[in-house]
Design an enzyme around this catalytic site. Structure first.
Site, PDB file in Angstrom:
ATOM      1  N   HIS A 122      -1.814  -0.098   1.942  1.00 36.98           N
ATOM      2  CA  HIS A 122      -0.170  -0.800   1.481  1.00 36.98           C
ATOM      3  C   HIS A 122      -0.310  -0.715  -0.293  1.00 36.98           C
ATOM      4  CE1 HIS A 122      -0.240  -2.817   5.921  1.00 36.98           C
ATOM      5  NE2 HIS A 122       0.267  -1.543   5.761  1.00 36.98           N
ATOM      6  N   GLY A 144       4.400  -3.539   3.790  1.00 37.49           N
ATOM      7  CA  GLY A 144       3.678  -3.854   1.880  1.00 37.49           C
ATOM      8  C   GLY A 144       4.600  -5.384   1.351  1.00 37.49           C
ATOM      9  N   THR A 170      -5.994   7.969   1.346  1.00 45.23           N
ATOM     10  CA  THR A 170      -6.285   9.718   1.906  1.00 45.23           C
ATOM     11  C   THR A 170      -5.924  10.050   1.115  1.00 45.23           C
ATOM     12  OG1 THR A 170      -4.904  10.645   3.224  1.00 45.23           O
ATOM     13  CG2 THR A 170      -6.492   8.873   4.987  1.00 45.23           C
ATOM     14  N   GLY A 171      -5.210   9.537  -0.254  1.00 46.95           N
ATOM     15  CA  GLY A 171      -4.496  10.706  -1.240  1.00 46.95           C
ATOM     16  C   GLY A 171      -3.831  11.766  -0.641  1.00 46.95           C
ATOM     17  N   THR A 203      -1.612   6.497   0.381  1.00 48.76           N
ATOM     18  CA  THR A 203      -2.741   5.016  -0.035  1.00 48.76           C
ATOM     19  C   THR A 203      -4.301   5.525   0.374  1.00 48.76           C
ATOM     20  OG1 THR A 203      -0.898   3.602   0.238  1.00 48.76           O
ATOM     21  CG2 THR A 203      -2.808   2.939  -1.015  1.00 48.76           C
ATOM     22  N   GLY A 217       3.826   5.038  10.177  1.00 50.08           N
ATOM     23  CA  GLY A 217       2.725   4.390   9.213  1.00 50.08           C
ATOM     24  C   GLY A 217       3.828   4.791   7.917  1.00 50.08           C
ATOM     25  N   ASP A 218       3.151   3.929   7.262  1.00 46.46           N
ATOM     26  CA  ASP A 218       3.470   4.199   5.216  1.00 46.46           C
ATOM     27  C   ASP A 218       5.422   3.907   4.625  1.00 46.46           C
ATOM     28  OD1 ASP A 218       0.821   5.631   4.681  1.00 46.46           O
ATOM     29  OD2 ASP A 218       1.662   6.961   5.669  1.00 46.46           O
ATOM     30  N   ASP A 240      17.077   4.735  -1.960  1.00 46.85           N
ATOM     31  CA  ASP A 240      16.321   5.231  -2.618  1.00 46.85           C
ATOM     32  C   ASP A 240      16.327   6.781  -3.249  1.00 46.85           C
ATOM     33  OD1 ASP A 240      14.758   3.612  -3.203  1.00 46.85           O
ATOM     34  OD2 ASP A 240      13.898   5.358  -4.103  1.00 46.85           O
ATOM     35  N   GLY A 283       6.461   1.262   4.291  1.00 47.95           N
ATOM     36  CA  GLY A 283       6.877   0.159   3.356  1.00 47.95           C
ATOM     37  C   GLY A 283       6.479  -1.155   3.814  1.00 47.95           C
TER      38      GLY A 283
END
Length: 559
Positions: free
Chosen positions: A160, A136, A420-421, A418, A131-132, A452, A134
Site C-alpha cells: 500500500h 491504503g 514487485t515493481g 508497490t 489488488g492494488d 482522475d 488503493g
C-alpha cells in the site's frame, strides 16, 4: 438463554403479571396450565436428588426467590421501555418510531445491571478486484477516527502506498493506519510474518519520524515466514515454467503450506527459545529433504532470531482477547484488507491467486471476532481495472502500444506494483467481476479510486456483461477455459477533460464524470460513498453516511 429471551418477548406483550406466572412455571419444578376458564397453578416442591423425598425448600422460599428474579427482570424491562420511548419521542412528528429492539444485534450490548449501549462495530476495507485498488488511502483517511487498525491475512506480498504532503509511505506488513499516532495497530493471527521485513519496515518508518513500535501488536498465533520459504517460493515458480503463477516470491504460499501441514512456527513460539530452536531445526530439515539443492544456514538463522527475540516478544500478545476487549469497551476498530477478492484462494481466478482469503471471511478467522460484530464493509475498486501477474483478465487492454488507452491508464495511473515493481496489466472496469465480489463480501459502500486517471479520454467503456457461446452468464465462471472464451459486452459513455483533483463534493465533478459514477453505482446496486480524485492524501470526495448501507441514515435504511 433463548428460553428467557422468549419470556422477555412475552412479558413485553402481556405485562409483568404474565411474566410472573411464566417464571413461576419455571421455578423449582412448578408448572401451570391455562384453560378457557382461567389459569390453574400446580406446584411441586423440589425433592432431594438422591430420591429420599425430603423437601429441599419450602414454598415460601421459592416465592421469595421468584420475587427477587422478577424484580431484576422488571429493571431490565424498564430500561428497554425507556429506550424505546425516548427513541419514539425524538422522531419527527411521531410518525416514525425507531425502537431499541431494532438495533442491530452485533452493536447492542447489555451490561451486568441491565443498561444498554450501542457499540460502534468493526468496519472493514477490502479490495474488490485483483489488488492494488488503493485500499491504503481510504484506511489512512478513516483510521484518523479509529482506535484500532488491523491486518488479518496475507503477508509482505501486499503493498500500500500513501502520499502525505508529497511524501510517499510504502507499507507491506504494517497497517496503513499506523500513520495515526493515536491508533493501536494489530497484525492478526491470519497474517504470515517475515520478521526481517517487518522490522525493516518499522525501522524505516522511524527514520521518517514515526516511531510506532510501542503501538504495534503481533498475534502470538501468527505464523512466521522464513528466508527459506522465500527461496522455496522462487524454486516452485521456476519449475512451473510458462505455467508460472506470477507469485511475488515473498514466501507467502510456502509459509501457509507449513501452517496447513502443521509443521509451521508461530510468533508465540519465540517465548521459549529452546522450543523455537527445536521446531526450527525440524522444519529446516523437512524443507531441505523436500527440496533437493535447498541450503539453509540453520546456525546463522538461529543466531538472528535469538538476537531479535526480546524485541519481538515485547510486541507479542493474545490479540484475539485484546481485540474483543476493545470492542466491548466501545472502541472503533478498522480492518485493512490485503490483496483482493479475485485473488482469494477459494473465490479468485484459481490457480492464479494468493494463498489466503482476502475476502470478508478472513476478518473472522484472521482476527478472531464474531460475524455479529462486523458493521461497515467497504469495497475498494478502481474506476478501471488492473492486475499484476498471470491469470484471466476479461477486460484487459494492450498497454505497450504508444498512444493507446492502455498506455494512458498505465502511465497516468502509475501502474507499477508497490511490492514487485512490475508493470500492472490494465483494462476497463468489469461489472460482472464486481457484482461477484459484492455478492461474496456484502459491501455496504464502494470506494471508487483513481477516477482522475480517466480524465482526458474521449470515451469510456464499462464491461457490463459476459457472454459465452452466445449466452449471457449470470455468474463468474470457475473454469479457466471458460474465462478464456468469454466475450465482454461493453457500454460506452462520454469522457471529460476537466481537472478533477480539486473536487471535494460530488457536484464539483464534470457532468460526464458524475454520469460515469452514477452509472457504475446503478449497475452494482451499491452506493458509491468515496471517490478518489487525485494521488494525494486528501484528494477524495466523501459523499457522507447517507451513501453507506451500514449507516442508519443511509438512503436505503428503513425505519
Amino acid at each position: 438463554m433463548m428460553y428467557y429471551s422468549h419470556l422477555f418477548k412475552q412479558a413485553s406483550t402481556n405485562g409483568t403479571v404474565a411474566l410472573a406466572a411464566m417464571l413461576a412455571a419455571s421455578a423449582g419444578g412448578a408448572y401451570m396450565t391455562r384453560s378457557n376458564g382461567g389459569t390453574t397453578a400446580m406446584t411441586s416442591c423440589q425433592r432431594d436428588p438422591e430420591g429420599g423425598g425430603e423437601t429441599r425448600r419450602d414454598v415460601l422460599g421459592m416465592l421469595r426467590d421468584l420475587d427477587a428474579r422478577l424484580e431484576n427482570i422488571e429493571k431490565t424491562l424498564g430500561a428497554s421501555t425507556t429506550a424505546t420511548t425516548t427513541s419514539s419521542s425524538s422522531s419527527s412528528g411521531g410518525s416514525s418510531t425507531k425502537k431499541a429492539s431494532s438495533t442491530v444485534e452485533s452493536r447492542y450490548h447489555n451490561d451486568a445491571i441491565g443498561k444498554s449501549r450501542t457499540l460502534p462495530g468493526i468496519d472493514v476495507v477490502l479490495g474488490s478486484q485483483w489488488g492494488d485498488e488503493g485500499k491504503g488511502k481510504l484506511v489512512d483517511l478513516l483510521s484518523q477516527e479509529y482506535d484500532v487498525c488491523a491486518r488479518v491475512a496475507g503477508g509482505s506480498n501486499a503493498g500500500h502506498t500513501i502520499v502525505v504532503e508529497g511524501k510517499k509511505y510504502k507499507f507491506h506488513l504494517l497497517p496503513s493506519g499506523v500513520l495515526n499516532e493515536k491508533a493501536t495497530c494489530i497484525i492478526g493471527n491470519g497474517v504470515v510474518i517475515h520478521l526481517p521485513s517487518f522490522l525493516n519496515e518499522l525501522d524505516g518508518l522511524k527514520q521518517s519520524g514515526i516511531d510506532a513500535e510501542k503501538r504495534i501488536l503481533l498475534s502470538d498465533r501468527a505464523h512466521l515466514v522464513f528466508d527459506f520459504h522465500q527461496e522455496v517460493d522462487g524454486i516452485s515458480e521456476h519449475r512451473l515454467g510458462r505455467n508460472k503463477i506470477g507469485t511475488t516470491k515473498k514466501g507467502i504460499g510456502p509459509a501457509y503450506a507449513s501452517k496447513i501441514s502443521r509443521n509451521g512456527i508461530r510468533i508465540g513460539d519465540l517465548e521459549n527459545f529452546d522450543f523455537f530452536e527445536m521446531r526450527f531445526r525440524e522444519l529446516a530439515e523437512y524443507q531441505m529433504r523436500s527440496h533437493p539443492g535447498l541450503e539453509i544456514d540453520v546456525e546463522g538463522q538461529l543466531a538472528y532470531y535469538r538476537s531479535i527475540a526480546d524485541r519481538v516478544r515485547a510486541m507479542t500478545m493474545d490479540t484475539i482477547e485484546y481485540t474483543n476487549e476493545q470492542y466491548d469497551m466501545g472502541k472503533k476498530i478498522l480492518i485493512e484488507g490485503a490483496n483482493a477478492t479475485m485473488l482469494d484462494i477459494d473465490f479468485g481466478t484459481y490457480p492464479y491467486v494468493t494463498s489466503s482469503n482476502p475476502s470478508i471471511g478472513s476478518v473472522l478467522t484472521g482476527l478472531g471476532v464474531s460475524p455479529k460484530k462486523i458493521h461497515g464493509i467497504y469495497g475498494t475498486t478502481k474506476a478501471y481495472c488492473t492486475r499484476v501477474g498471470e491469470g484471466p483478465f476479461p477486460t484487459e487492454l494492450e498497454r505497450d502500444a504508444p498512444g493507446s488507452i492502455g498506455e494512458h491508464l498505465g502511465v497516468v495511473g502509475a501502474e507499477w506494483g508497490t511490492t514487485t515493481g512490475r508493470a500492472r496489466r490494465v483494462g476497463w472496469l468489469d461489472i460482472p467481476q464486481m457484482k461477484y465480489s459484492t455478492l461474496i463480501n456484502g459491501f455496504t459502500a464502494i470506494n471508487l479510486t483513481k477516477l482522475d486517471v480517466l480524465t482526458g479520454l474521449p470515451e469510456l467503456k464499462i464491461g457490463r456483461a459476459y457472454k459465452h457461446k452466445g449466452k449471457i452468464l449470470n455468474t463468474m465462471p470457475s473454469s479457466l477455459k471458460t474465462m478464456s472464451e468469454l466475450e465482454v459486452i461493453y457500454e460506452t459513455l462520454p469522457g471529460w477533460s476537466e481537472d478533477i483533483s480539486k473536487a471535494r463534493n460530488f457536484e464539483d465533478l464534470p457532468v460526464n464524470a458524475q454520469r460515469y459514477v452514477l452509472r457504475v453505482q446503478e449497475l452494482l446496486g451499491v452506493p458509491i460513498r468515496w471517490i478518489g480524485c487525485g494521488p494525494n492524501r486528501l484528494d477524495m470526495i466523501d459523499r457522507g453516511e447517507g451513501w453507506d448501507l451500514s449507516s442508519e441514515g443511509s438512503m436505503n435504511s428503513s425505519e
